[in-house]
Design an enzyme around this catalytic site. Structure first.
Site, short mmCIF file in Angstrom:
data_model
loop_
_atom_site.label_atom_id
_atom_site.label_comp_id
_atom_site.label_asym_id
_atom_site.label_seq_id
_atom_site.Cartn_x
_atom_site.Cartn_y
_atom_site.Cartn_z
N GLU A 91 -56.32 19.85 -11.88
CA GLU A 91 -57.55 19.66 -11.14
C GLU A 91 -57.83 20.83 -10.19
O GLU A 91 -56.91 21.45 -9.68
CB GLU A 91 -57.49 18.34 -10.37
CG GLU A 91 -57.56 17.16 -11.32
CD GLU A 91 -57.48 15.82 -10.62
OE1 GLU A 91 -58.38 15.01 -10.84
OE2 GLU A 91 -56.53 15.59 -9.87
N CYS A 104 -60.01 24.92 -4.09
CA CYS A 104 -58.61 24.49 -4.05
C CYS A 104 -58.08 24.56 -5.48
O CYS A 104 -58.57 23.87 -6.37
CB CYS A 104 -58.57 23.07 -3.49
SG CYS A 104 -56.92 22.39 -3.41
N CYS A 111 -45.50 18.88 -10.68
CA CYS A 111 -44.74 19.64 -9.68
C CYS A 111 -43.31 19.12 -9.68
O CYS A 111 -43.08 17.91 -9.78
CB CYS A 111 -45.35 19.49 -8.29
SG CYS A 111 -44.46 20.41 -7.03
N CYS A 118 -46.85 12.53 -2.31
CA CYS A 118 -47.78 13.33 -3.11
C CYS A 118 -47.91 12.81 -4.53
O CYS A 118 -46.91 12.64 -5.23
CB CYS A 118 -47.31 14.78 -3.12
SG CYS A 118 -48.26 15.84 -4.22
N GLY A 166 -49.15 21.41 -7.85
CA GLY A 166 -48.05 22.35 -8.08
C GLY A 166 -47.58 23.10 -6.86
O GLY A 166 -48.27 23.14 -5.83
N GLU A 167 -46.40 23.68 -6.99
CA GLU A 167 -45.82 24.49 -5.92
C GLU A 167 -45.99 25.96 -6.32
O GLU A 167 -45.27 26.46 -7.19
CB GLU A 167 -44.33 24.11 -5.75
CG GLU A 167 -43.52 25.04 -4.87
CD GLU A 167 -44.17 25.37 -3.54
OE1 GLU A 167 -44.45 24.46 -2.75
OE2 GLU A 167 -44.41 26.57 -3.29
N SER A 198 -50.10 27.80 -0.03
CA SER A 198 -49.45 26.69 0.66
C SER A 198 -48.15 26.39 -0.05
O SER A 198 -48.11 26.28 -1.28
CB SER A 198 -50.37 25.47 0.60
OG SER A 198 -49.74 24.35 1.17
N HIS A 222 -44.25 18.63 7.65
CA HIS A 222 -44.22 17.16 7.56
C HIS A 222 -43.15 16.43 8.35
O HIS A 222 -43.15 15.20 8.39
CB HIS A 222 -44.13 16.68 6.10
CG HIS A 222 -45.15 17.28 5.20
ND1 HIS A 222 -46.49 17.29 5.49
CD2 HIS A 222 -45.01 17.92 4.00
CE1 HIS A 222 -47.14 17.89 4.51
NE2 HIS A 222 -46.27 18.29 3.61
N ASN A 302 -53.42 10.61 2.33
CA ASN A 302 -54.37 10.03 1.38
C ASN A 302 -53.60 9.14 0.42
O ASN A 302 -52.80 9.63 -0.36
CB ASN A 302 -55.08 11.13 0.60
CG ASN A 302 -56.01 11.91 1.50
OD1 ASN A 302 -56.89 11.35 2.13
ND2 ASN A 302 -55.79 13.21 1.59
N CYS A 345 -56.54 15.98 -0.51
CA CYS A 345 -55.17 16.49 -0.64
C CYS A 345 -54.25 15.42 -1.18
O CYS A 345 -54.23 14.30 -0.69
CB CYS A 345 -54.58 16.82 0.72
SG CYS A 345 -55.28 18.17 1.52
N1 SAH Z 1 -47.12 22.45 -3.26
C1 SAH Z 1 -47.78 23.05 -2.17
C2 SAH Z 1 -49.28 23.09 -2.32
C3 SAH Z 1 -49.96 21.89 -2.92
S1 SAH Z 1 -50.00 20.45 -1.93
C4 SAH Z 1 -47.39 22.38 -0.87
O1 SAH Z 1 -46.76 21.33 -0.91
O2 SAH Z 1 -47.70 22.93 0.17
C5 SAH Z 1 -51.22 20.84 -0.69
C6 SAH Z 1 -51.05 20.06 0.59
O3 SAH Z 1 -51.37 18.67 0.41
C7 SAH Z 1 -49.63 20.09 1.13
O4 SAH Z 1 -49.62 20.33 2.51
C8 SAH Z 1 -49.17 18.70 0.84
O5 SAH Z 1 -48.10 18.35 1.66
C9 SAH Z 1 -50.40 17.89 1.07
N2 SAH Z 1 -50.34 16.56 0.48
C10 SAH Z 1 -49.71 16.17 -0.64
N3 SAH Z 1 -49.89 14.86 -0.86
C11 SAH Z 1 -50.69 14.40 0.12
C12 SAH Z 1 -51.26 13.12 0.42
N4 SAH Z 1 -51.06 12.08 -0.37
N5 SAH Z 1 -52.02 13.01 1.51
C13 SAH Z 1 -52.25 14.09 2.29
N6 SAH Z 1 -51.75 15.31 2.06
C14 SAH Z 1 -50.97 15.48 0.98
FE1 SF4 Z 2 -45.33 19.53 -5.08
FE2 SF4 Z 2 -46.72 20.19 -2.89
FE3 SF4 Z 2 -46.94 17.76 -3.98
FE4 SF4 Z 2 -44.69 18.45 -2.72
S1 SF4 Z 2 -46.72 18.24 -1.82
S2 SF4 Z 2 -44.84 17.42 -4.69
S3 SF4 Z 2 -44.55 20.59 -3.27
S4 SF4 Z 2 -47.55 19.66 -4.91
#
Ligand code: SAH
Ligand code: SF4
Length: 383
Positions: A91, A104, A111, A118, A166-167, A198, A222, A302, A345
């Site tokens: 996405e 984005c 991931c 997440c 993804g990371e 990120s 976090h 979220n 997010c």
């Molecule tokens: N993998 C990378 C980038 C993708 S995630 C990372 O983790 O940074 C992008 C952002 O969304 C990150 O800060 C992640 O922690 C946040 N995120 C993931 N799941 C979320 C959720 N359910 N609610 C709010 N933020 C979330």
């Molecule tokens: Fe992967 Fe980022 Fe989601 Fe963590 S928050 S599972 S690193 S996409």
């Protein structure tokens, strides 16, 4: 087999032209047709040297990703679901604001980090995206939006955040050329400070990013302590907080901004108490003796099905932010956009779950009753 020219940065395209027996500088023209004008058809490229134009169709193509769906939110946010083959989809989200347009972008299908909060992490890992698949998201979104918003010839996307699925730093090999194209004046010409990577904290790759293509860095923190972060972001067991913050300090001299952004997802009863805020403040103000120059972005969690987690109440998020601001760290609360289309997010991939190999594998693992960490109800949440 032809190569997809979206896979190349300018250097790569120059090498490709050389292989075809053409002068390297011709690549610049070709590159501009692709990324300035959105061209995908070589016959359109009328000012390109004829010899090159004639050789190209047999050797190369310019192809984006099939669009499985597009959803438009009432607030102008647009979300695409792109097919990346073998039952995988990623996405991409466009978020318009008064003074900018942010895209984005996803870096992987699924991931491997598996953060508890997440949706992508719950999906498991399918595969890395190629440079061309990362760039196709930008290329397709930009040229679609110019038409859709009736802004021909104008840049609509001014900022890119690698915050989709993804990371990105676990796919740095494909990421670096993609970032170079985003920054290149012959392509999207975005400034380094408007391109953000990120990361959940892949320490050695933070150093590599500093060396090879420093852009703005956001670190998904976090938690203020290792035991809690180990639980939320499993990668912390490999690269604990102190090492991560050291990497942030090493990154700063190369960074386009003089601070790091820390992201902090607010989870009810998990990481959101005033004590956590004070601990975070102490950590970031004192690490390494002088602290880490930073800003903090609080992200209201979220929710998605089966997360077993809840978002902190609004007043709790505000109180948390207030403690940090009063303690001297600029802290903002992220606005949630695209709520009506699940584009916020961490919600990405909700629709994809049933389509991916990873989801099937996950279902199989569940069926044989292997406990999977992130689907186990959290102790704090059982009460
Ligand atoms: N993998 C990378 C980038 C993708 S995630 C990372 O983790 O940074 C992008 C952002 O969304 C990150 O800060 C992640 O922690 C946040 N995120 C993931 N799941 C979320 C959720 N359910 N609610 C709010 N933020 C979330
Ligand atoms: Fe992967 Fe980022 Fe989601 Fe963590 S928050 S599972 S690193 S996409």
């Amino acid at each position: 087999m032809t190569v997809n020219l979206l896979d190349f940065d300018l250097e790569g395209l120059a090498a490709f032209c050389e292989q075809l027996g053409e002068k390297r500088f011709r690549a610049t023209q070709l590159f501009r047709w692709i990324h300035h004008k959105g061209a995908s058809d070589f016959t359109q490229m009328t000012d390109l040297a004829r010899s090159l134009r004639e050789k190209l169709p047999a050797a190369a193509r310019i192809t984006g990703l099939p669009v499985l769906s597009r959803q438009d939110s009432a607030d102008g946010t647009i979300k695409w679901l792109f097919d990346v083959g073998d039952g995988n989809a990623v996405e991409t989200v466009f978020i318009p604001e008064d003074d900018r347009g942010t895209l984005c972008v996803s870096s992987q299908a699924g991931c491997a980090v598996g953060c508890r909060f997440c949706s992508t992490g719950h999906q498991g890992f399918s595969r890395n995206l190629s440079t061309g698949e990362i760039l196709a998201q930008l290329w397709q979104a930009e040229f679609f939006l110019r038409q859709h918003l009736n802004r021909p010839g104008e840049r609509v996307i001014t900022n890119v955040v690698m915050m989709g699925m993804g990371e990105p730093l676990q796919n740095i090999h494909a990421l670096i050329p993609a970032l170079k194209v985003m920054l290149d004046d012959h392509a999207y010409g975005l400034s380094r400070r408007r391109v953000t990577v990120s990361t959940s904290g892949v320490v050695p790759m933070i150093d590599r990013l500093a060396q090879e293509c420093p852009v703005a860095l956001a670190v998904s923190l976090h938690a203020p302590s290792d035991p809690l972060r180990d639980d939320l972001v499993p990668l912390n067991r490999k690269y604990p907080i102190a090492e991560l913050l050291d990497a942030c300090l090493r990154y700063l001299p190369a960074a386009p901004r003089d601070f790091i952004t820390f992201e902090y997802c607010m989870l009810d009863g998990v990481n959101d108490t005033p004590e956590h805020a004070h601990e975070l403040l102490k950590l970031l103000r004192e690490h390494g003796g002088r602290g880490v120059p930073c800003k903090i972005n609080l992200i209201p969690f979220n929710p998605f099905p089966d997360s077993g987690l809840r978002c902190s109440p609004r007043a709790v998020v505000q109180r948390f932010g207030q403690i940090l601001n009063e303690g001297g760290i600029v802290t903002t609360i992220r606005k949630t956009r695209g709520d009506d289309i699940d584009a916020a997010c961490g919600q990405l991939a909700g629709d994809v779950l049933d389509r991916t190999d990873a989801a099937r594998r996950l279902a199989q693992r569940r069926a044989v009753e292997q406990p999977i960490r992130f689907v186990t109800p959290h102790p704090e949440r059982q009460a």
